[in-house]
Scaffold this motif. Structure first.
Motif, short mmCIF file in Angstrom:
data_model
loop_
_atom_site.label_atom_id
_atom_site.label_comp_id
_atom_site.label_asym_id
_atom_site.label_seq_id
_atom_site.Cartn_x
_atom_site.Cartn_y
_atom_site.Cartn_z
N MET A 107 -20.44 40.87 53.64
CA MET A 107 -20.08 41.01 52.23
C MET A 107 -19.90 39.66 51.54
O MET A 107 -19.41 39.59 50.41
N GLU A 108 -20.26 38.58 52.22
CA GLU A 108 -20.12 37.26 51.62
C GLU A 108 -20.94 37.16 50.33
O GLU A 108 -22.11 37.50 50.30
N GLY A 109 -20.28 36.71 49.31
CA GLY A 109 -20.96 36.52 48.03
C GLY A 109 -21.02 37.76 47.17
O GLY A 109 -21.58 37.71 46.06
N ALA A 110 -20.44 38.88 47.62
CA ALA A 110 -20.44 40.10 46.80
C ALA A 110 -19.61 39.87 45.55
O ALA A 110 -18.49 39.35 45.62
N VAL A 111 -20.14 40.26 44.43
CA VAL A 111 -19.44 40.06 43.16
C VAL A 111 -19.31 41.40 42.44
O VAL A 111 -20.15 42.28 42.58
N PRO A 112 -18.24 41.58 41.67
CA PRO A 112 -18.07 42.83 40.91
C PRO A 112 -19.27 43.06 39.98
O PRO A 112 -19.79 42.13 39.38
N PHE A 113 -19.67 44.32 39.91
CA PHE A 113 -20.83 44.69 39.12
C PHE A 113 -20.44 45.86 38.23
O PHE A 113 -19.92 46.88 38.72
N ARG A 114 -20.65 45.74 36.95
CA ARG A 114 -20.22 46.79 36.02
C ARG A 114 -20.95 48.09 36.31
O ARG A 114 -22.18 48.14 36.34
N SER A 115 -20.18 49.14 36.51
CA SER A 115 -20.73 50.45 36.86
C SER A 115 -20.76 51.36 35.64
O SER A 115 -19.83 51.36 34.82
N LEU A 116 -21.81 52.16 35.54
CA LEU A 116 -21.87 53.16 34.48
C LEU A 116 -20.78 54.21 34.66
O LEU A 116 -20.25 54.75 33.69
N ASP A 117 -20.45 54.50 35.92
CA ASP A 117 -19.50 55.55 36.24
C ASP A 117 -18.10 54.97 36.36
O ASP A 117 -17.86 54.11 37.21
N PRO A 118 -17.15 55.42 35.55
CA PRO A 118 -15.78 54.88 35.64
C PRO A 118 -15.09 55.20 36.95
O PRO A 118 -14.07 54.60 37.27
N LEU A 119 -15.64 56.15 37.73
CA LEU A 119 -15.04 56.52 39.01
C LEU A 119 -15.82 55.98 40.21
O LEU A 119 -15.61 56.44 41.33
N THR A 120 -16.73 55.05 39.98
CA THR A 120 -17.46 54.42 41.09
C THR A 120 -17.52 52.91 40.86
O THR A 120 -18.54 52.39 40.38
N PRO A 121 -16.46 52.17 41.18
CA PRO A 121 -16.52 50.71 41.06
C PRO A 121 -17.54 50.15 42.04
O PRO A 121 -17.66 50.61 43.18
N LEU A 122 -18.29 49.14 41.58
CA LEU A 122 -19.38 48.59 42.38
C LEU A 122 -19.27 47.08 42.54
O LEU A 122 -18.72 46.39 41.68
N HIS A 123 -19.81 46.61 43.66
CA HIS A 123 -20.05 45.18 43.86
C HIS A 123 -21.55 45.02 44.13
O HIS A 123 -22.19 45.92 44.66
N ARG A 124 -22.06 43.85 43.78
CA ARG A 124 -23.47 43.55 44.06
C ARG A 124 -23.57 42.45 45.09
O ARG A 124 -22.86 41.45 45.03
N LEU A 125 -24.47 42.67 46.06
CA LEU A 125 -24.72 41.68 47.10
C LEU A 125 -25.90 40.80 46.73
O LEU A 125 -26.92 41.31 46.27
N PRO A 126 -25.80 39.51 46.92
CA PRO A 126 -26.97 38.66 46.69
C PRO A 126 -28.01 38.90 47.77
O PRO A 126 -27.70 38.94 48.95
N GLY A 127 -29.23 39.13 47.38
CA GLY A 127 -30.30 39.30 48.35
C GLY A 127 -30.45 40.67 48.95
O GLY A 127 -31.23 40.88 49.87
N GLY A 128 -29.69 41.66 48.44
CA GLY A 128 -29.86 43.03 48.94
C GLY A 128 -29.18 43.25 50.26
O GLY A 128 -28.03 42.90 50.45
N GLY A 129 -29.87 43.88 51.20
CA GLY A 129 -29.27 44.26 52.47
C GLY A 129 -29.07 45.76 52.48
O GLY A 129 -29.87 46.51 51.94
N GLY A 130 -27.97 46.21 53.07
CA GLY A 130 -27.65 47.63 53.05
C GLY A 130 -28.02 48.34 54.33
O GLY A 130 -28.42 47.72 55.32
N LEU A 131 -27.90 49.64 54.31
CA LEU A 131 -28.17 50.46 55.48
C LEU A 131 -29.66 50.48 55.79
O LEU A 131 -30.50 50.49 54.89
N ALA A 132 -29.96 50.52 57.06
CA ALA A 132 -31.36 50.53 57.49
C ALA A 132 -31.89 51.95 57.55
O ALA A 132 -31.20 52.87 57.97
N HIS A 133 -33.12 52.14 57.11
CA HIS A 133 -33.81 53.41 57.30
C HIS A 133 -34.59 53.27 58.60
O HIS A 133 -35.61 52.60 58.65
N LEU A 134 -34.05 53.90 59.62
CA LEU A 134 -34.53 53.65 60.97
C LEU A 134 -35.89 54.30 61.21
O LEU A 134 -36.18 55.37 60.71
N SER A 135 -36.68 53.63 62.03
CA SER A 135 -37.99 54.15 62.43
C SER A 135 -37.83 54.89 63.75
O SER A 135 -37.50 54.29 64.76
#
Length: 303
Positions: free
Chosen positions: A126-154
């Motif tokens: 989560m290094e470098g994650a910064v708050p990101f304005r969310s459209l949904d008031p009930l889903t606060p978001l952070h944005r990661l530089p360079g993406g990442g995230g869960l893998a879609h396994l083969s």
């Protein structure tokens, strides 16, 4: 082949709905802002929400993907906030997740929901994650530089494991998000039909007007098509069917919320109406995990 829910599955769905309707109020959640209701989180854990797919030998409920989908559909129906997917995925890996004592989030691509409230993050990084304005008031978001995230396994067999998936499994995450979208789409259909029956104009209920009938009929079709896709993906565990389910569920949630807004007219644009909350949450969920373009490319490549 019997495609109807079993008696146990109907009881599970009814139990989750009863718990959420009796314990959760979306307006109270809005008043609380970005603070997660830890008491409710613990109640969900005690009810077995997060441990549905854990084997009984490990203290879980011992059910499968279809039952998990039913539970998440009910959560989507009431717009239950919080990192449900991350905590569910962590149930067999991190202490306290299954019982609801720990709140666990996970990254979806470049976006991480509820990072400030989370006790742990699946996958870290989560290094470098910064708050990101969310459209949904009930889903606060952070944005990661360079993406990442869960893998879609083969997977050679193209299927999810019957007993659940690892804590970095983006396919299972997508299916659970799709189930939430399905629940939201079904709820906005109910809201549109109810309002069309109650609102009168020119001396009759607006539901009697052809244009409104067409909107509601289109909403019903989207819900049933998405439900078939989501339920089928839950039964087969096929990753391509999951891609199709996410695509159709995202479409159903977003377009049904927009059509529900159309049925409500000016009333739907007000803060007091819940229609805009479903639309905003549907937009945010559509940006989590597989995008529509990614799902379309996967399905086209398979064809």
């Amino acid at each position: 082949m019997d495609f109807q829910l079993t008696e146990d599955q109907r009881a599970l769905r009814g139990g989750v709905r009863e718990l959420l309707e009796g314990r959760f109020d979306v307006r109270a959640a809005l008043d609380a802002g970005s603070s997660l209701d830890r008491g409710l989180w613990k109640e969900l854990g005690d009810a077995g929400f997060f441990s549905l797919m854990l084997p009984e030998a490990e203290g879980g409920v011992g059910l499968g993907l279809p039952e998990a989908v039913l539970a998440f559909e009910e959560a989507g129906r009431v717009l239950l906030p919080g990192p449900l997917v991350g905590t569910f995925l962590a149930a067999g890996a991190l202490q306290g997740a299954a019982s609801g004592e720990a709140v666990v989030t996970c990254p979806f691509g470049a976006l991480v929901p509820w990072l400030d409230e989370a006790d742990a993050v699946l996958g870290g990084g989560m290094e470098g994650a910064v708050p990101f304005r969310s459209l949904d008031p009930l889903t606060p978001l952070h944005r990661l530089p360079g993406g990442g995230g869960l893998a879609h396994l083969s997977r050679p067999a193209g299927r999810l494991p019957k007993t659940g998936a690892g804590p970095v499994d983006g396919d299972l995450a997508d299916l659970l998000v799709a189930a939430e979208q399905l629940g939201s789409a079904g709820k906005t259909l109910e809201m549109a039909v109810q309002y069309a029956r109650e609102r009168t104009q020119f001396g009759q209920a607006i539901g009697g007007f052809q244009a409104v009938k067409h909107l509601c009929a289109q909403m019903l079709v989207r819900v049933e098509v998405a439900r078939g896709a989501v339920y089928a993906a839950a039964v087969t565990g096929d990753v391509l069917e999951i891609a199709g389910a996410k695509l159709l569920a995202d479409e159903a949630a977003v377009h049904n919320a927009r059509d529900c807004l159309q049925v409500h007219g000016g009333m739907g644009f007000t803060w007091e109406a819940d229609v805009h909350l479903h639309l905003k949450r549907a937009w945010v969920r559509a940006g989590l995990g597989r995008s529509a373009a990614q799902a379309e490319e996967e399905l086209a490549a398979a064809l």
